[in-house]
Design a protein around this motif. Structure first.
Motif, PDB file in Angstrom:
ATOM      1  N   PHE A 151      47.581  44.942  30.259  1.00  0.00           N
ATOM      2  CA  PHE A 151      47.688  45.506  31.530  1.00  0.00           C
ATOM      3  C   PHE A 151      47.604  45.415  32.744  1.00  0.00           C
ATOM      4  N   TYR A 152      46.542  45.133  32.845  1.00  0.00           N
ATOM      5  CA  TYR A 152      45.283  44.860  33.927  1.00  0.00           C
ATOM      6  C   TYR A 152      46.133  43.303  35.212  1.00  0.00           C
ATOM      7  N   VAL A 153      46.146  42.621  34.052  1.00  0.00           N
ATOM      8  CA  VAL A 153      46.193  41.109  34.209  1.00  0.00           C
ATOM      9  C   VAL A 153      48.018  41.656  34.344  1.00  0.00           C
ATOM     10  N   PHE A 154      49.063  41.985  34.194  1.00  0.00           N
ATOM     11  CA  PHE A 154      50.463  41.995  33.975  1.00  0.00           C
ATOM     12  C   PHE A 154      50.457  42.760  35.764  1.00  0.00           C
ATOM     13  N   ILE A 155      49.715  43.988  36.194  1.00  0.00           N
ATOM     14  CA  ILE A 155      49.971  44.856  37.489  1.00  0.00           C
ATOM     15  C   ILE A 155      49.491  43.865  38.809  1.00  0.00           C
ATOM     16  N   PHE A 156      47.906  42.926  38.341  1.00  0.00           N
ATOM     17  CA  PHE A 156      47.005  42.247  38.882  1.00  0.00           C
ATOM     18  C   PHE A 156      48.654  40.495  39.511  1.00  0.00           C
TER      19      PHE A 156
ATOM     20  N   LEU B  29      37.816  53.345  38.989  1.00  0.00           N
ATOM     21  CA  LEU B  29      37.474  51.700  39.046  1.00  0.00           C
ATOM     22  C   LEU B  29      38.542  51.026  39.246  1.00  0.00           C
ATOM     23  N   TYR B  30      39.415  50.824  38.421  1.00  0.00           N
ATOM     24  CA  TYR B  30      40.492  50.209  37.916  1.00  0.00           C
ATOM     25  C   TYR B  30      41.440  49.816  39.811  1.00  0.00           C
ATOM     26  N   THR B  31      41.721  51.132  40.319  1.00  0.00           N
ATOM     27  CA  THR B  31      42.754  51.528  41.819  1.00  0.00           C
ATOM     28  C   THR B  31      41.591  50.632  42.562  1.00  0.00           C
ATOM     29  N   VAL B  32      40.323  50.863  42.855  1.00  0.00           N
ATOM     30  CA  VAL B  32      39.218  49.729  43.405  1.00  0.00           C
ATOM     31  C   VAL B  32      39.305  48.839  43.447  1.00  0.00           C
ATOM     32  N   THR B  33      39.920  47.784  42.512  1.00  0.00           N
ATOM     33  CA  THR B  33      39.719  46.522  42.232  1.00  0.00           C
ATOM     34  C   THR B  33      41.215  45.702  43.200  1.00  0.00           C
TER      35      THR B  33
ATOM     36  N   LEU C 144      42.882  39.265  49.347  1.00  0.00           N
ATOM     37  CA  LEU C 144      43.801  38.391  49.035  1.00  0.00           C
ATOM     38  C   LEU C 144      44.126  36.964  50.529  1.00  0.00           C
ATOM     39  N   THR C 145      44.166  37.710  51.223  1.00  0.00           N
ATOM     40  CA  THR C 145      44.920  37.471  52.122  1.00  0.00           C
ATOM     41  C   THR C 145      43.465  37.126  53.459  1.00  0.00           C
ATOM     42  N   LEU C 146      42.751  37.081  53.434  1.00  0.00           N
ATOM     43  CA  LEU C 146      41.368  36.759  53.619  1.00  0.00           C
ATOM     44  C   LEU C 146      40.907  35.709  54.479  1.00  0.00           C
ATOM     45  N   GLN C 147      41.524  34.479  53.540  1.00  0.00           N
ATOM     46  CA  GLN C 147      41.812  33.363  53.990  1.00  0.00           C
ATOM     47  C   GLN C 147      43.018  32.501  53.593  1.00  0.00           C
TER      48      GLN C 147
END
Length: 212
Positions: free
Chosen positions: A53-58, A106-110, A118-121
């Motif tokens: 689910f981490y991969v799905f959400i990300f 921890l997951y919320t922070v990530t 993602l949009t820094l560059q």
């Protein structure tokens, strides 16, 4: 406790139904092919369920951020906030029943940190989109490999995979008509080909089994 058993039963049904709708094309239909029992047993493996689910959400977050970053029309990503919201709820259930609720922060922070990084560059968001495509493709190849090894479609749903293929096809059409973004087109074309491949493989082994 009866309440906890009821909650787990509801979660099991949600995990199975989660992958049925056609618009949920980024969620891997391979999960539904395992059947309700096997889906629910994944909860006993915290790493498997949480990582899944981490991969799905990300992946959803990356796609949503990509569309927003380039200022694409709302209709090209309207369903993704809904997908993210429902997966976050299921993700919290998995953390709770696997005894890892303390890791929620921890997951919320990530997630939040990744959203802004993602949009820094420009190259970061482009690379992230390409990586998500590779990850999705790899998961479908894993399903194909499983089918090839077992030579049995089992409970794999050809309907679910064909719905995903249809959704990819419509997404290709809408992308061409709206943004014509090459990275997005490559993603949906790749997913379309693999979804059709898996569907054909499922139907092939199902026909072979009936013949035997």
């Amino acid at each position: 406790m009866p309440c906890e058993k009821l909650s787990k039963a509801l979660l099991k049904s949600s995990l199975t139904a989660r992958f049925v709708p056609a618009w949920s094309l980024l969620a891997e239909p391979k999960v539904i092919s395992k059947g309700e029992g096997e889906v629910f047993r994944e909860l006993s493996c915290p790493f498997c369920a949480v990582t899944l689910f981490y991969v799905f959400i990300f992946s959803f977050l990356v796609f949503l951020k990509y569309q927003i970053y380039y200022g694409y029309p709302l209709q090209t990503y309207l369903e993704y906030p809904i997908l993210i919201a429902q997966d976050v709820v299921l993700f919290l259930f998995i953390l709770h029943f696997s005894g890892n609720m303390k890791q929620a922060l921890l997951y919320t922070v990530t997630f939040v940190g990744g959203w802004y990084m993602l949009t820094l560059q420009k190259w970061i968001i482009d690379l992230a989109m390409n990586l998500c495509t590779l990850i999705s493709a790899a998961s479908k190849f894993a399903q194909l490999q499983c089918l090839w090894q077992t030579k049995d479609s089992g409970q794999a749903s050809a309907l679910t995979w064909s719905m995903s293929a249809y959704t990819c096809a419509t997404r290709i059409l809408t992308t061409v008509m709206t943004t014509n973004d090459l990275i997005v087109l490559i993603r949906f074309i790749t997913m379309l080909v693999l979804n059709i491949w898996v569907t054909a493989t499922i139907l092939h082994y199902r026909k072979t089994k009936k013949t035997d």
